[in-house]
Design a protein around this motif. Structure first.
Motif, short mmCIF file in Angstrom:
data_model
loop_
_atom_site.label_atom_id
_atom_site.label_comp_id
_atom_site.label_asym_id
_atom_site.label_seq_id
_atom_site.Cartn_x
_atom_site.Cartn_y
_atom_site.Cartn_z
N ASP A 1 -15.22 -45.38 -39.28
CA ASP A 1 -15.02 -46.81 -39.49
C ASP A 1 -14.94 -47.53 -38.15
OD1 ASP A 1 -14.01 -49.35 -40.16
OD2 ASP A 1 -13.28 -48.51 -42.04
N LYS B 1 -13.43 -50.14 -37.37
CA LYS B 1 -12.12 -50.70 -37.02
C LYS B 1 -11.24 -49.69 -36.31
CE LYS B 1 -12.93 -53.11 -41.05
NZ LYS B 1 -13.06 -52.38 -42.30
N VAL B 2 -11.37 -48.42 -36.69
CA VAL B 2 -10.58 -47.39 -36.03
C VAL B 2 -10.98 -47.29 -34.56
CG1 VAL B 2 -9.99 -44.96 -36.04
CG2 VAL B 2 -10.45 -46.14 -38.18
N GLY C 1 -9.62 -50.10 -32.67
CA GLY C 1 -8.20 -49.88 -32.40
C GLY C 1 -8.01 -48.96 -31.22
N VAL D 1 -8.90 -50.75 -27.93
CA VAL D 1 -7.85 -51.71 -27.58
C VAL D 1 -6.60 -50.97 -27.12
CG1 VAL D 1 -6.32 -53.50 -28.46
CG2 VAL D 1 -8.72 -53.50 -29.08
N ALA D 2 -6.25 -49.88 -27.82
CA ALA D 2 -5.04 -49.15 -27.46
C ALA D 2 -5.15 -48.59 -26.04
CB ALA D 2 -4.80 -48.02 -28.45
N ALA E 1 -4.94 -51.33 -23.58
CA ALA E 1 -3.57 -51.82 -23.59
C ALA E 1 -2.69 -50.92 -22.74
CB ALA E 1 -3.04 -51.87 -25.02
N ARG F 1 6.39 -55.91 -21.14
CA ARG F 1 5.37 -55.19 -21.89
C ARG F 1 5.37 -55.63 -23.34
NH1 ARG F 1 6.57 -50.20 -18.58
NH2 ARG F 1 4.86 -50.27 -17.12
N PHE F 2 6.53 -56.04 -23.79
CA PHE F 2 6.62 -56.46 -25.18
C PHE F 2 5.73 -57.68 -25.42
CE2 PHE F 2 8.67 -58.61 -28.78
CZ PHE F 2 8.60 -57.58 -29.70
N LEU G 1 2.24 -56.60 -25.54
CA LEU G 1 1.89 -55.93 -26.79
C LEU G 1 1.63 -56.92 -27.91
CD1 LEU G 1 3.97 -52.70 -27.07
CD2 LEU G 1 1.54 -53.00 -27.45
N LEU H 1 -1.82 -57.25 -30.06
CA LEU H 1 -1.88 -57.21 -31.52
C LEU H 1 -2.56 -58.47 -32.04
CD1 LEU H 1 1.47 -55.52 -32.45
CD2 LEU H 1 -0.84 -54.59 -32.50
N PHE I 1 -6.21 -58.07 -31.30
CA PHE I 1 -6.75 -57.04 -32.17
C PHE I 1 -6.94 -57.57 -33.59
CE2 PHE I 1 -5.98 -52.95 -34.60
CZ PHE I 1 -7.26 -52.49 -34.40
N THR I 2 -5.97 -58.32 -34.03
CA THR I 2 -6.08 -58.89 -35.37
C THR I 2 -7.28 -59.83 -35.46
OG1 THR I 2 -3.69 -58.91 -35.29
CG2 THR I 2 -4.70 -59.92 -37.21
N LEU J 1 -10.30 -57.77 -35.79
CA LEU J 1 -10.47 -57.21 -37.13
C LEU J 1 -11.01 -58.27 -38.08
CD1 LEU J 1 -7.35 -54.94 -37.64
CD2 LEU J 1 -9.69 -54.30 -37.12
N LYS K 1 -14.37 -57.90 -39.98
CA LYS K 1 -14.29 -57.83 -41.44
C LYS K 1 -15.08 -58.96 -42.10
CE LYS K 1 -11.55 -56.07 -44.93
NZ LYS K 1 -11.07 -54.72 -45.10
N ILE L 1 6.87 -51.61 -32.95
CA ILE L 1 5.49 -51.98 -32.60
C ILE L 1 4.49 -50.99 -33.18
CG2 ILE L 1 3.88 -52.14 -30.67
CD1 ILE L 1 6.45 -53.27 -29.15
N TRP M 1 1.50 -51.65 -35.85
CA TRP M 1 0.12 -51.25 -35.57
C TRP M 1 -0.47 -50.42 -36.70
CZ3 TRP M 1 -1.53 -50.84 -29.96
CH2 TRP M 1 -2.92 -50.77 -29.89
N LEU N 1 -3.55 -51.18 -39.27
CA LEU N 1 -4.71 -50.31 -39.49
C LEU N 1 -4.87 -49.99 -40.97
CD1 LEU N 1 -4.61 -47.70 -36.61
CD2 LEU N 1 -6.26 -49.50 -37.00
N CYS O 1 -9.06 -48.26 -43.83
CA CYS O 1 -10.07 -47.42 -43.20
C CYS O 1 -9.70 -45.96 -43.30
CB CYS O 1 -10.22 -47.80 -41.74
SG CYS O 1 -8.67 -47.85 -40.88
N SER O 2 -10.72 -45.13 -43.42
CA SER O 2 -10.52 -43.71 -43.28
C SER O 2 -11.39 -43.28 -42.12
CB SER O 2 -10.93 -42.98 -44.54
OG SER O 2 -12.27 -43.27 -44.83
N THR O 3 -10.94 -42.31 -41.36
CA THR O 3 -11.67 -42.02 -40.13
C THR O 3 -12.97 -41.25 -40.37
OG1 THR O 3 -10.10 -40.26 -39.85
CG2 THR O 3 -9.78 -42.22 -38.51
#
Lengths: 373, 361
Positions: free
Chosen positions: A121, A123-124, A127, A130-131, A134, A313-314, A317, A321, A324-325, A328, A332, B9, B13, B17, B22-24
């Motif tokens: 997918d 989106k994974v 993620g 981005v992670a 980040a 950092r908060f 973060l 998010l 990232f949203t 998505l 989508k 957090i 997250w 997701l 989603c499934s990987t």
């Protein structure tokens, strides 16, 4: 607990760092899709012409970066525009920075999906990208800037992989002919704009001034970086023309990676997988820098920077998010091929070209009007 | 306090997701359970269907058998095989596509398109035109030669590596490139399958995506000389009982600007490797005569091949490229093929041969 600051500064980084940063920011997503946009062989001249213009623009940019006002960092900007305007500009800056993050992240994730994990997918992957960036960004601005050395040496050799194309039995020099426009060239300006936009990126150096050692002579390094980028563009474009031929080139979506896929090296048959993974360093670095710029701009825009509130950092973060949203949602709701081609990338082309053109000259003009401080 | 923050957090997250649903990974690629096929053989089925055949399982010590299916779509085939066979067939390692002559004559544009768009299929997929019944050959041969599919693949791999000019080897990328180029006609190697043999026959010329004709024997020999890097391992001329080895050719093809006529001069370098005629090839006068004869015969053969290409309206040698200039407007594809058909070609050979030495006949 030690109070941490993302924008802490302990030392400045000079010459070689500037070269790496300028070069890596110019070689991003657009380089990988560039041949599909340029298509006709005469755009070889286009690349050279835009490269020269980009060099002149860098000269302008470094006139500002080398000035005394710029050396003052944030206070310099305040002096230039006044604190109200600076907050307005910071808000305005969120649009191109955010757009750039979104386009290159989605573009990269899409590439990974197409070539490495077709059944995964999108989106994974988004993620994960981005992670990762980040994580890099949360190490603070200084470490991110130092990260560029690793990035450069991890990603710069990739171009060498494409040399064997020159020796393919199907690659004739005829594929580069004719070198003059023959088809009316009505979409020429679009292609040139695309090139100008792909060479954009160095203008974000103005956000990094406190960490960089920007004297007059550093301009040379930026110019060298620009020249390297232009040569890389030129080389990849010629290689794609030789490999696909102009007629086929506009049908191919990721020409550079398709070429890499064609080689079956003895060590790894799918060299493109390694190549895309290495390219990740480059993307992660750029996204991290832009994320930090984005965060900084938000802080200035909301006045937290002026009130000397600590960066956390908060806060960073929360921003990830949010971004990232947004990504998505983009994926989508609107990520169809038509949308990608005609809206998102077009907007990015215009925004990138606009910022690269306007920022150096705007700053210079404002500086002149205020007089030498 | 900080740990709680981080945990929260992370939770946010993960939830984000999950909400996207989603499934990987969705594909099971466990190597013990799949059968990565090496080739597909395609032929024209009934009612416009395509008949696909392949050997399964490939490269595993297990009873091999030929699987065949009639389907409407190529992709459907790879799916329907799974209903028929206990392992899942995967296309990621497909290396060879055999297309039956009849199917190739119908046009293979859609087929090629499907293959080129599939991210799993490598652009290095070898393409072959086959004549006769390949399925029969494979079924019979499987008893004698278990890894048949793999060895046929190795055959192409071997000759592709250095472009030796022994057989034509074409992969998917090369075919597509030539399909799109303005002055080129795609080619493929042509093989003939009988119950006992699978024999290389020559080069198949395509007009756009349709098979037009197959160059065999003499034509094929001359074509090899011109194609690739202008090298042929052995050029045999049975009429003169002579074999020329390690042949290199230097081609100078000058085309008039109006494309009405052209002059082709070929310099041929090589050595006489076998001679069974009645001339004394230690005698310079007779060698000169032999060279002259070789020259005449090669000129005739070349002229014949080029005339055929003109009749078929194909340009597999990409002659049109020679009209391109860096700063001039190129002619259109239609115009070129129109001119090519009526172009007068003047063929001349210059033979530079090293004679057999140290041998008295």
């Amino acid at each position: 607990l030690k109070a941490l600051s993302l924008f802490e500064k302990t030392s400045t980084y000079g010459s070689i760092y500037i070269m790496f940063i300028v070069n890596r920011l110019q070689i991003l997503y657009f380089m990988l899709i560039m041949p599909t946009y340029l298509v006709q062989p005469y755009m070889i001249w286009g690349i050279i012409a835009i490269g020269i213009l980009s060099h002149l623009n860098l000269v302008l940019l470094f006139k500002w970066l080398g000035s005394e006002r710029s050396a003052k960092g944030f206070e310099g900007f305040v002096e230039l525009f006044g604190s109200k305007w600076i907050r307005f500009f910071a808000f305005l800056g969120l649009i191109p920075i955010g757009m750039k993050i979104i386009v290159i992240t989605i573009g990269y994730a899409e590439m990974v999906q197409k070539f490495i994990f077709p059944s995964m997918d999108l989106k994974v992957l988004l993620g994960l990208v981005v992670a990762l960036s980040a994580y890099v960004a949360s190490q603070g601005m200084e470490k991110t800037i130092r990260f560029v050395t690793i990035v450069f040496f991890m990603a710069a050799w990739i171009i060498l992989i494409f040399i064997p194309v020159l020796y393919l039995p199907t690659a004739f020099p005829y594929d580069l002919f004719p070198l003059i426009p023959t088809d009316g060239a009505d979409s020429m300006w679009k292609k040139l704009l695309f090139l100008w936009s792909s060479l954009s990126g160095p203008e974000y150096l103005i956000c990094l001034t406190p960490w960089l050692d920007l004297k007059r002579k550093e301009r040379v390094f930026a110019s060298i970086a620009n020249a390297i980028s232009v040569l890389e563009y030129l080389f990849l474009f010629v290689i794609s023309l030789l490999f696909f031929g102009a007629a086929n080139l506009k049908e191919v979506r990721f020409p550079v990676l398709q070429i890499a896929r064609y080689f079956q090296f003895p060590i790894s048959e799918r060299i493109d997988v390694i190549l895309i993974s290495m390219q990740m360093f480059n993307f992660i670095f750029a996204i991290a820098i832009f994320l930090l710029c984005f965060y900084g701009a938000v802080r200035i825009g909301t006045g937290r920077h002026q009130k000397k509130k600590p960066s956390t950092r908060f806060g960073l973060l929360i921003l990830y998010l949010t971004i990232f949203t947004v990504m998505l949602i983009v994926v989508k709701l609107m990520w169809t091929d038509v949308f990608r081609q005609h809206v998102l990338i077009s907007v990015q082309i215009w925004l990138g070209a606009f910022t690269y053109l306007v920022i150096p000259s705007l700053l210079l003009i404002a500086n002149r009007r205020k007089g030498i401080a | 306090m900080r740990t709680i923050r981080y945990i929260s957090i992370c939770c946010i997250w993960i939830l984000t997701l999950l909400t996207t649903g989603c499934s990987t990974f969705v594909e099971n690629n466990k190597i013990e359970e799949i059968a990565p096929v090496v080739f597909w053989a395609l032929r024209q089925g009934e009612n416009g269907k395509i008949k696909i055949s392949t050997i399964a399982p490939p490269l595993i010590k297990e009873q091999k058998r030929l699987l065949s299916l009639e389907v409407d779509l190529l992709k459907l085939g790879s799916k329907d095989f799974n209903f028929k066979y206990y392992r899942e067939l995967k296309n990621g390692q497909i290396r060879l596509l055999m297309i039956d002559e009849e199917l190739a004559k119908q046009g293979i544009h859609s087929l090629i398109n499907t293959l080129s768009l599939d991210p799993e299929i490598s652009p290095r997929l070898y393409l072959v035109v086959t004549k006769g019944n390949v399925e029969d050959y494979i079924t019979r041969q499987l008893e004698k030669q278990e890894d048949l599919d793999f060895f046929i693949y190795r055959l192409f791999k071997h000759y592709e590596a250095n472009n030796e000019g022994v057989i034509t080897v074409v992969n998917l990328h090369e075919f597509i490139k030539k399909l799109y180029l303005p002055y080129a006609s795609p080619i493929m190697p042509a093989f003939k399958a009988s119950k006992e043999d699978f024999i290389y026959e020559g080069t198949a010329f395509f007009q756009n995506d349709r098979l037009k004709a197959i160059a065999k024997a003499k034509d094929e020999q001359v074509f090899q000389l011109f194609n690739h890097q202008h090298y042929a391992k052995l050029l045999s001329i049975p009429e003169l009982s002579v074999g020329i080895g390690h042949v290199r050719s230097k081609i100078n093809w000058s085309i008039q600007p109006d494309r009405s006529s052209s002059k082709l001069v070929v310099d041929l370098y090589g050595s006489i490797e076998e001679y069974r005629g009645d001339k004394d090839i230690m005698n310079p006068v007779e060698v000169a005569q032999l060279n002259k004869d070789i020259q005449t015969i090669l000129e005739d053969q070349t002229r014949e091949l080029l005339t055929k290409m003109q009749q078929w309206k194909v340009d597999p040698l990409q002659v049109g490229n020679r009209t391109l200039k860096p700063f001039a407007r190129p002619v259109s594809k239609q115009q070129w093929f129109k001119d090519w058909e009526h172009m007068k070609i003047d063929v001349a050979y210059r033979i530079h041969l090293l004679p057999l030495s140290n041998l008295k006949t």
